[in-house]
Scaffold this motif. Sequence first.
Motif, PDB file in Angstrom:
ATOM      1  N   TYR A   1      57.934  -4.706  27.688  1.00 59.91           N
ATOM      2  CA  TYR A   1      58.480  -3.655  26.828  1.00 59.91           C
ATOM      3  C   TYR A   1      58.819  -2.519  27.776  1.00 59.91           C
ATOM      4  CZ  TYR A   1      56.533  -6.198  22.843  1.00 59.91           C
ATOM      5  OH  TYR A   1      56.235  -7.152  21.901  1.00 59.91           O
TER       6      TYR A   1
ATOM      7  N   LYS B   1      56.513  -1.902  30.808  1.00 61.36           N
ATOM      8  CA  LYS B   1      55.146  -2.394  30.576  1.00 61.36           C
ATOM      9  C   LYS B   1      55.172  -3.905  30.317  1.00 61.36           C
ATOM     10  CE  LYS B   1      51.097  -1.473  27.796  1.00 61.36           C
ATOM     11  NZ  LYS B   1      50.737  -2.616  27.051  1.00 61.36           N
TER      12      LYS B   1
ATOM     13  N   ALA C   1      53.753  -7.166  28.843  1.00 64.88           N
ATOM     14  CA  ALA C   1      52.837  -7.516  27.749  1.00 64.88           C
ATOM     15  C   ALA C   1      52.373  -8.967  27.840  1.00 64.88           C
ATOM     16  CB  ALA C   1      53.520  -7.278  26.402  1.00 64.88           C
TER      17      ALA C   1
ATOM     18  N   PRO D   1      41.516 -10.161  21.731  1.00 62.41           N
ATOM     19  CA  PRO D   1      41.329  -8.751  21.361  1.00 62.41           C
ATOM     20  C   PRO D   1      42.650  -8.059  21.025  1.00 62.41           C
ATOM     21  CG  PRO D   1      40.340  -9.232  23.514  1.00 62.41           C
ATOM     22  CD  PRO D   1      41.124 -10.430  23.118  1.00 62.41           C
ATOM     23  N   SER D   2      42.559  -6.981  20.275  1.00 65.87           N
ATOM     24  CA  SER D   2      43.738  -6.220  19.893  1.00 65.87           C
ATOM     25  C   SER D   2      44.559  -5.836  21.135  1.00 65.87           C
ATOM     26  CB  SER D   2      43.274  -4.957  19.158  1.00 65.87           C
ATOM     27  OG  SER D   2      44.379  -4.290  18.665  1.00 65.87           O
ATOM     28  N   GLY D   3      45.879  -6.053  21.054  1.00 68.04           N
ATOM     29  CA  GLY D   3      46.758  -5.664  22.158  1.00 68.04           C
ATOM     30  C   GLY D   3      46.868  -6.708  23.262  1.00 68.04           C
ATOM     31  N   CYS D   4      46.275  -7.892  23.061  1.00 66.55           N
ATOM     32  CA  CYS D   4      46.276  -8.901  24.135  1.00 66.55           C
ATOM     33  C   CYS D   4      47.598  -9.654  24.207  1.00 66.55           C
ATOM     34  CB  CYS D   4      45.123  -9.878  23.964  1.00 66.55           C
ATOM     35  SG  CYS D   4      45.314 -10.963  22.528  1.00 66.55           S
ATOM     36  N   GLY D   5      48.491  -9.454  23.237  1.00 64.79           N
ATOM     37  CA  GLY D   5      49.814 -10.061  23.330  1.00 64.79           C
ATOM     38  C   GLY D   5      50.056 -11.242  22.393  1.00 64.79           C
ATOM     39  N   LYS D   6      49.155 -11.463  21.440  1.00 62.16           N
ATOM     40  CA  LYS D   6      49.301 -12.611  20.528  1.00 62.16           C
ATOM     41  C   LYS D   6      50.613 -12.547  19.752  1.00 62.16           C
ATOM     42  CE  LYS D   6      45.640 -11.274  18.139  1.00 62.16           C
ATOM     43  NZ  LYS D   6      45.149 -10.073  18.813  1.00 62.16           N
ATOM     44  N   SER D   7      50.871 -11.384  19.134  1.00 67.76           N
ATOM     45  CA  SER D   7      52.084 -11.263  18.303  1.00 67.76           C
ATOM     46  C   SER D   7      53.337 -11.310  19.166  1.00 67.76           C
ATOM     47  CB  SER D   7      52.078  -9.956  17.513  1.00 67.76           C
ATOM     48  OG  SER D   7      51.012  -9.956  16.626  1.00 67.76           O
ATOM     49  N   THR D   8      53.266 -10.695  20.347  1.00 64.76           N
ATOM     50  CA  THR D   8      54.427 -10.720  21.251  1.00 64.76           C
ATOM     51  C   THR D   8      54.756 -12.172  21.601  1.00 64.76           C
ATOM     52  OG1 THR D   8      53.851  -8.582  22.176  1.00 64.76           O
ATOM     53  CG2 THR D   8      55.256  -9.981  23.528  1.00 64.76           C
TER      54      THR D   8
ATOM     55  N   ARG E   1      56.263 -13.974  18.582  1.00 63.29           N
ATOM     56  CA  ARG E   1      57.634 -13.560  18.278  1.00 63.29           C
ATOM     57  C   ARG E   1      58.642 -14.108  19.279  1.00 63.29           C
ATOM     58  NH1 ARG E   1      55.314  -8.218  17.058  1.00 63.29           N
ATOM     59  NH2 ARG E   1      56.094  -7.587  19.092  1.00 63.29           N
TER      60      ARG E   1
ATOM     61  N   ILE F   1      64.258  -5.969  19.548  1.00 56.22           N
ATOM     62  CA  ILE F   1      63.808  -4.751  20.249  1.00 56.22           C
ATOM     63  C   ILE F   1      64.616  -4.650  21.535  1.00 56.22           C
ATOM     64  CG2 ILE F   1      61.821  -3.594  21.309  1.00 56.22           C
ATOM     65  CD1 ILE F   1      60.039  -5.378  19.491  1.00 56.22           C
TER      66      ILE F   1
ATOM     67  N   TYR G   1      64.621  -2.801  24.165  1.00 54.51           N
ATOM     68  CA  TYR G   1      63.973  -2.583  25.465  1.00 54.51           C
ATOM     69  C   TYR G   1      62.959  -3.687  25.791  1.00 54.51           C
ATOM     70  CZ  TYR G   1      60.489  -0.478  22.362  1.00 54.51           C
ATOM     71  OH  TYR G   1      59.591  -0.266  21.358  1.00 54.51           O
TER      72      TYR G   1
ATOM     73  N   GLU H   1      49.252 -13.059  11.286  1.00 50.36           N
ATOM     74  CA  GLU H   1      48.178 -12.520  10.439  1.00 50.36           C
ATOM     75  C   GLU H   1      48.553 -12.560   8.960  1.00 50.36           C
ATOM     76  OE1 GLU H   1      46.435  -8.862  11.857  1.00 50.36           O
ATOM     77  OE2 GLU H   1      47.404  -9.201  13.782  1.00 50.36           O
TER      78      GLU H   1
ATOM     79  N   HIS I   1      43.262 -12.361  13.415  1.00 48.78           N
ATOM     80  CA  HIS I   1      42.163 -11.543  13.946  1.00 48.78           C
ATOM     81  C   HIS I   1      40.822 -12.148  13.580  1.00 48.78           C
ATOM     82  CE1 HIS I   1      44.608  -7.774  14.595  1.00 48.78           C
ATOM     83  NE2 HIS I   1      43.916  -7.946  15.684  1.00 48.78           N
TER      84      HIS I   1
HETATM   85  N1  LIG Z   1      57.550  -2.771  20.023  1.00 49.74           N
HETATM   86  C1  LIG Z   1      56.745  -2.486  21.059  1.00 49.74           C
HETATM   87  N2  LIG Z   1      57.089  -1.522  21.940  1.00 49.74           N
HETATM   88  C2  LIG Z   1      56.299  -1.228  22.997  1.00 49.74           C
HETATM   89  N3  LIG Z   1      55.130  -1.855  23.270  1.00 49.74           N
HETATM   90  C3  LIG Z   1      54.750  -2.823  22.418  1.00 49.74           C
HETATM   91  C4  LIG Z   1      55.529  -3.192  21.284  1.00 49.74           C
HETATM   92  N4  LIG Z   1      54.888  -4.196  20.628  1.00 49.74           N
HETATM   93  C5  LIG Z   1      53.768  -4.438  21.329  1.00 49.74           C
HETATM   94  N5  LIG Z   1      53.670  -3.622  22.402  1.00 49.74           N
HETATM   95  C6  LIG Z   1      52.590  -3.592  23.401  1.00 49.74           C
HETATM   96  O1  LIG Z   1      52.430  -4.889  23.954  1.00 49.74           O
HETATM   97  C7  LIG Z   1      51.066  -5.226  24.074  1.00 49.74           C
HETATM   98  C8  LIG Z   1      50.776  -6.479  23.249  1.00 49.74           C
HETATM   99  O2  LIG Z   1      50.939  -6.149  21.881  1.00 49.74           O
HETATM  100  P1  LIG Z   1      50.849  -7.237  20.721  1.00 49.74           P
HETATM  101  O3  LIG Z   1      51.183  -6.566  19.431  1.00 49.74           O
HETATM  102  O4  LIG Z   1      51.618  -8.424  21.100  1.00 49.74           O
HETATM  103  O5  LIG Z   1      49.291  -7.606  20.785  1.00 49.74           O
HETATM  104  P2  LIG Z   1      48.376  -8.285  19.696  1.00 49.74           P
HETATM  105  O6  LIG Z   1      47.387  -9.107  20.449  1.00 49.74           O
HETATM  106  O7  LIG Z   1      49.196  -8.999  18.676  1.00 49.74           O
HETATM  107  O8  LIG Z   1      47.660  -7.013  19.073  1.00 49.74           O
HETATM  108  P3  LIG Z   1      47.027  -6.779  17.622  1.00 49.74           P
HETATM  109  O9  LIG Z   1      45.950  -7.819  17.496  1.00 49.74           O
HETATM  110  O10 LIG Z   1      46.467  -5.399  17.705  1.00 49.74           O
HETATM  111  O11 LIG Z   1      48.112  -6.940  16.616  1.00 49.74           O
HETATM  112  C9  LIG Z   1      50.279  -4.013  23.617  1.00 49.74           C
HETATM  113  O12 LIG Z   1      49.938  -3.261  24.757  1.00 49.74           O
HETATM  114  C10 LIG Z   1      51.254  -3.250  22.751  1.00 49.74           C
HETATM  115  O13 LIG Z   1      51.011  -1.870  22.798  1.00 49.74           O
END
Ligand SMILES: Nc1ncnc2c1ncn2[C@@H]1O[C@H](COP(=O)(O)OP(=O)(O)OP(=O)(O)O)[C@@H](O)[C@H]1O
Length: 290
Positions: A52, A55, A57, A76-83, A86, A95, A97, A212, A243
Amino acid sequence: MNSNSGYNRLFDPMAETGQPLDFAQHGLGQQTVGSPFSEKAKMSVRNLNVYYADKQAIHDVSLDINRNEVMAMIGPSGCGKSTFLRCLNRMNDTIDYCKVEGEVTLDEKNIYHRKQDVVPLRARVGIVFQKPNPFPKSIYENVAYGPKVHGLVSRRAQLDEIVEDSLRKASLWDEVKDRLFSPGTDLSGGQQQRLCIARTIAVSPEVILMDEPCSALDPIATARIEELMAELSQNFTIAIVTHSMQQAARVSTRTAYFHMGRLIEVNDTRRVFTNPEHELTEAYITGRFG
Ligand SMILES: Nc1ncnc2c1ncn2[C@@H]1O[C@H](COP(=O)(O)OP(=O)(O)OP(=O)(O)O)[C@@H](O)[C@H]1O
């Protein structure tokens, strides 16, 4: 590693959680352990890196998702699962960027090929989001919309059939068959989520991504969706971000554990929760965060 503590803790909130663990000291940067590769792959991800802006991810993730399996992504939250999820139907393209590097194939064809049209791709690899998001239209129209847009039907009778079949597969038909033309938004949260699943199924996807899908639902609605996943996996490949470790343990055949953008371990779900190979997985499932 040999422990039943993680699995026990899933079902016993009072179980021993142990001492906090400093993740940085424990094997980040090693290769994924377990079985990321398979001969039965429906989708294959190789050396995926996602950024992103500046940064990063996702770091060099490779993983196969098998036909007709339910693969759970935990961490854990923010580990990149949703990224990661997707990337499987190029939702991150929305997105500007966000930069994706590496290869993702569906039936051995690269979905990031410059000639790949994302509209048919997203029909083949559908997604259900955290919050139910029915269109402000009737129940019937919510399900009929996709087949009409994708030109899957030429007659009204055919469309009726797809609507009924999709609502049945989503385990919603009996509850809505007498009010198909009332607004989808009038349904309860759990019903709305099953409507969104019916809408996804209606365009005959091969893979269903779920981000989720139960987090906005009560326990009864959650149980319905979980039962549904088991049924759907007979016909579809499912990848779910959750989660809830209990949910991953209940619904999935394999589980992938992510940490700080890296895929740490992927194994049969029971193995992950009873005898994880990596100490980071063990630390996560036993509740030791550091
Ligand atoms: N649209 C975005 N723009 C900038 N950074 C993003 C964006 N989406 C996710 N991130 C960053 O990428 C990293 C991974 O995020 P992601 O949402 O994939 O994690 P996650 O494991 O699904 O988190 P959660 O369990 O909290 O939903 C995080 O540091 C988040 O801040």
